[in-house]
Design a protein around this motif. Structure first.
Motif, short mmCIF file in Angstrom:
data_model
loop_
_atom_site.label_atom_id
_atom_site.label_comp_id
_atom_site.label_asym_id
_atom_site.label_seq_id
_atom_site.Cartn_x
_atom_site.Cartn_y
_atom_site.Cartn_z
N SER A 1 0.81 -1.22 0.00
CA SER A 1 0.00 0.00 0.00
C SER A 1 0.85 1.27 0.00
O SER A 1 0.36 2.34 -0.35
CB SER A 1 -0.93 0.02 1.22
OG SER A 1 -0.16 0.00 2.42
N LEU A 2 2.13 1.17 0.39
CA LEU A 2 3.01 2.34 0.45
C LEU A 2 3.23 2.89 -0.96
O LEU A 2 3.80 2.22 -1.81
CB LEU A 2 4.34 2.00 1.11
CG LEU A 2 5.30 3.17 1.29
CD1 LEU A 2 4.71 4.27 2.16
CD2 LEU A 2 6.62 2.67 1.87
N GLN A 3 2.79 4.13 -1.19
CA GLN A 3 2.88 4.75 -2.51
C GLN A 3 3.88 5.90 -2.57
O GLN A 3 4.46 6.16 -3.60
CB GLN A 3 1.51 5.28 -2.92
CG GLN A 3 0.45 4.23 -3.01
CD GLN A 3 -0.94 4.83 -3.16
OE1 GLN A 3 -1.12 6.04 -3.30
NE2 GLN A 3 -1.95 3.99 -3.13
N THR A 4 4.04 6.63 -1.45
CA THR A 4 4.83 7.85 -1.46
C THR A 4 5.74 7.93 -0.23
O THR A 4 5.30 7.66 0.88
CB THR A 4 3.90 9.09 -1.43
OG1 THR A 4 2.99 9.01 -2.53
CG2 THR A 4 4.69 10.38 -1.54
N THR A 5 6.99 8.29 -0.46
CA THR A 5 7.88 8.63 0.64
C THR A 5 8.54 9.96 0.33
O THR A 5 8.67 10.35 -0.83
CB THR A 5 9.00 7.59 0.87
OG1 THR A 5 9.89 7.62 -0.23
CG2 THR A 5 8.44 6.20 1.09
N ASP A 6 8.94 10.64 1.37
CA ASP A 6 9.72 11.85 1.22
C ASP A 6 11.19 11.45 1.27
O ASP A 6 11.52 10.26 1.27
CB ASP A 6 9.35 12.85 2.32
CG ASP A 6 9.61 14.29 1.89
OD1 ASP A 6 10.59 14.54 1.16
OD2 ASP A 6 8.82 15.17 2.26
#
Length: 181
Positions: free
Chosen positions: A80-85
């Motif tokens: 589910s992880l789509q975006t990281t900084d």
């Protein structure tokens, strides 16, 4: 709060804000399935943090959210992880095992460095479906081997700079390799 050693998060929690547990003495964190966002520096510099269990619906992790968690040895990041900084797990020097989630398609910031300085990380399998590796993703790591998917189109700048990579097979789908990669 540096004396905080344990926390029980409610099953309804959707967001953990910036700096929420930074510099705490937490050893383990179990994140609920309701959680979708972890803020900047939320668990940064938690020197005793050894185990993080991510809920199955996390979508975004903020800037340096787990940076310098020097006892963290392994992670399972859900699909589910789509975006990281930038620099989410930077300088997690004991991190030796982590998966690359296929859903991770957006990396914010120019110098992403998600695993920058992870000196115990020696191998990575990037799954089929991933089309881009961001800038500095494995910079200053101990990465010796990496398996790249046939779907990979770009490798960002400094992606493997100062790593221990000795050999890599580049897929035919690759169209761009950034400078100092």
């Amino acid at each position: 709060n540096s004396s905080l050693v344990s926390v029980t998060l409610p099953s309804t929690l959707e967001t953990i804000g910036d700096y929420a547990f930074q510099n705490s003495s937490l050893a383990e964190v179990v994140l609920p399935d309701s959680l979708t966002y972890i803020g900047d520096h939320a668990f940064g510099n938690c020197k005793n943090l050894e185990n993080v269990v991510f809920g199955q619906n996390i979508q975004e992790i903020g800037y340096r959210a787990f940076a310098k968690c020097t006892k963290l040895t392994s992670l399972y990041l859900p699909a589910s992880l789509q975006t990281t900084d930038e620099e989410v797990f930077a300088d997690c020097t004991a991190l030796a095992e982590v998966n690359y989630p296929v859903g991770l398609t957006k990396i914010s910031g120019y110098g992403s460095g998600i695993f920058l300085g992870c000196t115990s990380l020696t191998s990575m399998v990037v799954p089929e479906g991933v089309t881009a590796l961001p800038n500095k993703i494995f910079q200053n790591s101990s990465l010796v081997s990496v398996t790249l998917p046939s779907t990979l189109e770009t490798i960002g700048e400094y992606a493997f700079q100062n790593s221990s990579l000795v050999e890599v097979v580049l897929p035919d789908s690759l169209t761009l390799i950034g400078h100092h990669a």
